[in-house]
Design a protein around this motif. Structure first.
Motif, PDB file in Angstrom:
ATOM      1  N   LYS A 366       0.829  -1.215   0.000  1.00  0.00           N
ATOM      2  CA  LYS A 366       0.000   0.000   0.000  1.00  0.00           C
ATOM      3  C   LYS A 366       0.857   1.256   0.000  1.00  0.00           C
ATOM      4  N   VAL A 367       1.945   1.231   0.753  1.00  0.00           N
ATOM      5  CA  VAL A 367       2.862   2.377   0.760  1.00  0.00           C
ATOM      6  C   VAL A 367       3.444   2.595  -0.641  1.00  0.00           C
ATOM      7  N   HIS A 368       3.870   1.510  -1.295  1.00  0.00           N
ATOM      8  CA  HIS A 368       4.407   1.628  -2.656  1.00  0.00           C
ATOM      9  C   HIS A 368       3.330   2.138  -3.615  1.00  0.00           C
ATOM     10  N   TYR A 369       2.104   1.668  -3.466  1.00  0.00           N
ATOM     11  CA  TYR A 369       1.001   2.111  -4.327  1.00  0.00           C
ATOM     12  C   TYR A 369       0.853   3.634  -4.245  1.00  0.00           C
ATOM     13  N   LEU A 370       0.820   4.153  -3.021  1.00  0.00           N
ATOM     14  CA  LEU A 370       0.628   5.596  -2.840  1.00  0.00           C
ATOM     15  C   LEU A 370       1.848   6.382  -3.310  1.00  0.00           C
ATOM     16  N   LYS A 371       3.032   5.808  -3.156  1.00  0.00           N
ATOM     17  CA  LYS A 371       4.233   6.522  -3.614  1.00  0.00           C
ATOM     18  C   LYS A 371       4.284   6.586  -5.140  1.00  0.00           C
ATOM     19  N   PHE A 372       3.853   5.516  -5.814  1.00  0.00           N
ATOM     20  CA  PHE A 372       3.789   5.560  -7.279  1.00  0.00           C
ATOM     21  C   PHE A 372       2.828   6.671  -7.725  1.00  0.00           C
ATOM     22  N   LEU A 373       1.678   6.753  -7.050  1.00  0.00           N
ATOM     23  CA  LEU A 373       0.683   7.757  -7.426  1.00  0.00           C
ATOM     24  C   LEU A 373       1.156   9.179  -7.152  1.00  0.00           C
ATOM     25  N   SER A 374       1.986   9.353  -6.128  1.00  0.00           N
ATOM     26  CA  SER A 374       2.390  10.708  -5.733  1.00  0.00           C
ATOM     27  C   SER A 374       3.208  11.413  -6.809  1.00  0.00           C
ATOM     28  N   ASP A 375       3.678  10.668  -7.804  1.00  0.00           N
ATOM     29  CA  ASP A 375       4.407  11.296  -8.911  1.00  0.00           C
ATOM     30  C   ASP A 375       3.469  12.047  -9.858  1.00  0.00           C
ATOM     31  N   LEU A 376       2.173  11.793  -9.770  1.00  0.00           N
ATOM     32  CA  LEU A 376       1.222  12.485 -10.648  1.00  0.00           C
ATOM     33  C   LEU A 376       0.957  13.895 -10.134  1.00  0.00           C
ATOM     34  N   ARG A 377       0.904  14.845 -11.038  1.00  0.00           N
ATOM     35  CA  ARG A 377       0.649  16.237 -10.629  1.00  0.00           C
ATOM     36  C   ARG A 377      -0.718  16.388  -9.988  1.00  0.00           C
ATOM     37  N   LEU A 378      -1.705  15.620 -10.493  1.00  0.00           N
ATOM     38  CA  LEU A 378      -3.072  15.776 -10.011  1.00  0.00           C
ATOM     39  C   LEU A 378      -3.334  14.979  -8.733  1.00  0.00           C
ATOM     40  N   TYR A 379      -2.319  14.312  -8.203  1.00  0.00           N
ATOM     41  CA  TYR A 379      -2.506  13.591  -6.955  1.00  0.00           C
ATOM     42  C   TYR A 379      -2.390  14.593  -5.807  1.00  0.00           C
ATOM     43  N   GLY A 380      -3.530  15.008  -5.293  1.00  0.00           N
ATOM     44  CA  GLY A 380      -3.552  16.014  -4.241  1.00  0.00           C
ATOM     45  C   GLY A 380      -3.484  17.434  -4.757  1.00  0.00           C
ATOM     46  N   GLY A 381      -3.417  17.596  -6.066  1.00  0.00           N
ATOM     47  CA  GLY A 381      -3.329  18.935  -6.650  1.00  0.00           C
ATOM     48  C   GLY A 381      -4.431  19.192  -7.659  1.00  0.00           C
ATOM     49  N   ARG A 382      -4.504  20.408  -8.110  1.00  0.00           N
ATOM     50  CA  ARG A 382      -5.500  20.813  -9.103  1.00  0.00           C
ATOM     51  C   ARG A 382      -4.842  21.736 -10.120  1.00  0.00           C
TER      52      ARG A 382
END
Length: 500
Positions: A366-382
């Motif tokens: 799960k930690v790796h899953y979220l870290k992979f996603l955190s590279d996306l600009r729209l992850y937590g951003g707009r």
């Protein structure tokens, strides 16, 4: 943390001079699964016992019917280990189904959560006592069935369950309904959900409206905590909206959230999986990353629900189906045999995330899953379109607002080249003025320089202000609000927001 020659993440231990691949912060963090609990329910003449189960040995609760006998008693993911006095953890699914059907009036289940999950359906006696001594301002509303039927207005209206009852959708598939009056605010609902779900890091959460428009997909609208539910439900086109409870302000590092609040971490993981499958990241999520994330989610689903099961794509497809893990765009654009070939390889490759001889745990995955996603600009951003006003000059700009970018100007969308306009810590306050019916002037007061002035569509302006204020509270000062709606004033044709 660093990377080796192959580009794999690794960690340097300066005490032992070792270079492990697995994050040493995870080794000191162990989660003890909850103990089995007994749940007794009476059969409803329409809804039955109100839950859907799947898998086998043990049978797992897949979903809980809102308003049914199982709500606030069962949690999706619960493993059924005993029915009445008969152990069923190793029983075939057909036997479990027969036992449930044979219970005509009531049933006693013994269940266990294999991994700490959202405690949305379980309140301790101590918590109940606290609620009685310090009652919350809003109450969960029970579903009302008239003559065995749910009202048509309830079915058709996603935002209102019935007049003065707001329906809130959680990321685990549950819904909660809240009675409200003219003074009930968004913050009241958030604090009630914090209590119900046992959340510590509530600063990450908000309520959002999901607006569905034909041909234009969906749009998420952040709600300010000071808005009343009456204002929310009286918005134009509210009948086309759903109210969601979401993590809108994501942490920079998921492990930090895991250490502070395992429940919020689990909520973020479930929400992130939903966002991937529902294509909330749009074209930014490339097919190779979507497949890699799907393989991790498949691994997690298997080891969480059935630890002894061999990780195989055939079992996963039979148990859940590929559509549970993959966006429809991937399923429609790639040949099925190519998808299965890629997933089979990636599911096996998950084991490469840990050193040889060690098994990848669900928590690590799960930690790796979220870290992979955190590279996306729209992850937590707009991303926002706006007009930048500088004296008499006006120019169109694209803004990127997020935890890693602050408030940035996107110079080149193809290369993702950005320039920082303002860090969250530099924003002193935000003011908004109505220019026209749907156009708003936003002023970002940054340190001692002249305010950054933007012209934006009204819903985008509110999203920008709420997002900036939320990240300010999360990353800078949790006690201070830089955007305040409580002191709105009309001055002629202008509407001002006093944030002092």
């Amino acid at each position: 943390m660093t990377a080796n020659r192959d580009g794999r993440d690794c960690f340097i231990n300066h005490m032992t001079q070792a270079i492990p691949f697995d994050d040493p912060r995870l080794e000191s963090y162990q989660i003890v699964p909850p103990a089995p609990r007994s749940v007794e329910m009476r059969r409803d003449p329409v809804l039955g016992f109100g839950f859907v189960a799947g898998s086998e040995k043990p049978v797992v609760v897949r979903s809980v019917t809102p308003g049914g006998p199982s709500e606030v008693k069962l949690i999706p993911g619960d493993q059924i280990v005993m029915i009445n006095d008969e152990p069923v953890s190793a029983a075939p699914r057909e036997r479990v189904i027969d036992l449930v059907r044979s219970c005509k009036e009531s049933i006693l289940l013994t269940v266990i959560q294999p991994y700490p999950s959202l405690k949305s359906a379980f309140i301790s006696a101590a918590k109940k006592a606290r609620l009685k001594s310090n009652p919350v301002k809003v109450r969960f509303s029970e579903e009302v069935i008239i003559n065995g039927q749910v009202s048509e207005t309830v079915k058709d209206n996603s935002l209102l369950f019935m007049p003065n009852v707001l329906k809130v959708y959680l990321e685990n598939g549950q819904t909660k309904s809240f009675r409200f009056d003219c003074s009930t605010s968004v913050k009241d609902v958030i604090l009630t959900l914090q209590e119900k779900l046992s959340i510590k890091g509530i600063e990450h959460f908000s309520l959002m409206l999901e607006q569905r428009t034909e041909g234009a997909g969906t749009k998420l609208l952040l709600l300010h905590e000071q808005e009343t539910l009456t204002q929310v439900t009286q918005r134009p086109s509210s009948h086309k909206m759903k109210c969601l409870f979401r993590i809108s302000f994501v942490p920079k590092d998921p492990i930090d959230l895991l250490r502070r609040d395992p429940v919020a971490f689990e909520y973020l993981y479930v929400q992130s999986c939903n966002d991937v499958v529902q294509e909330r990241f749009g074209p930014e999520l490339k097919y190779d990353i979507a497949l890699r994330l799907a393989a991790l989610q498949m691994y997690i689903a298997t080891v969480t629900t059935k630890q002894t099961q061999k990780i195989s794509l055939k079992y996963i497809e039979k148990e859940w189906g590929l559509e549970t893990f993959l966006p429809s765009a991937v399923l429609q654009s790639m040949k099925e045999k190519n998808i299965k070939k890629a997933l089979s390889h990636l599911v096996k490759a998950n084991q490469n995330l840990v050193p040889p001889g060690k098994k990848l745990s669900a928590l690590q995955a799960k930690v790796h899953y979220l870290k992979f996603l955190s590279d996306l600009r729209l992850y937590g951003g707009r991303v926002f379109k706006a007009t930048l006003v500088q004296a008499e000059k006006r120019s169109g700009v694209t803004l990127l607002v997020g935890p890693r970018y602050g408030i940035s100007h996107v110079i080149n969308t193809k290369t993702n080249l950005v320039a920082l306009l303002a860090d969250f810590s530099h924003v002193k306050r935000i003011e908004m003025f109505t220019e026209e019916e749907s156009l708003v002037r936003v002023e970002l007061h940054v340190l001692d320089v002249k305010p950054i002035t933007l012209l934006m569509e009204s819903s985008d302006a509110m999203n920008l202000a709420c997002l900036t204020a939320g990240y300010y509270r999360l990353l800078v000062d949790s006690r201070r609000s830089i955007f305040n709606m409580a002191n709105k004033k009309n001055t002629g044709t202008q509407e001002t927001v006093d944030t002092q």
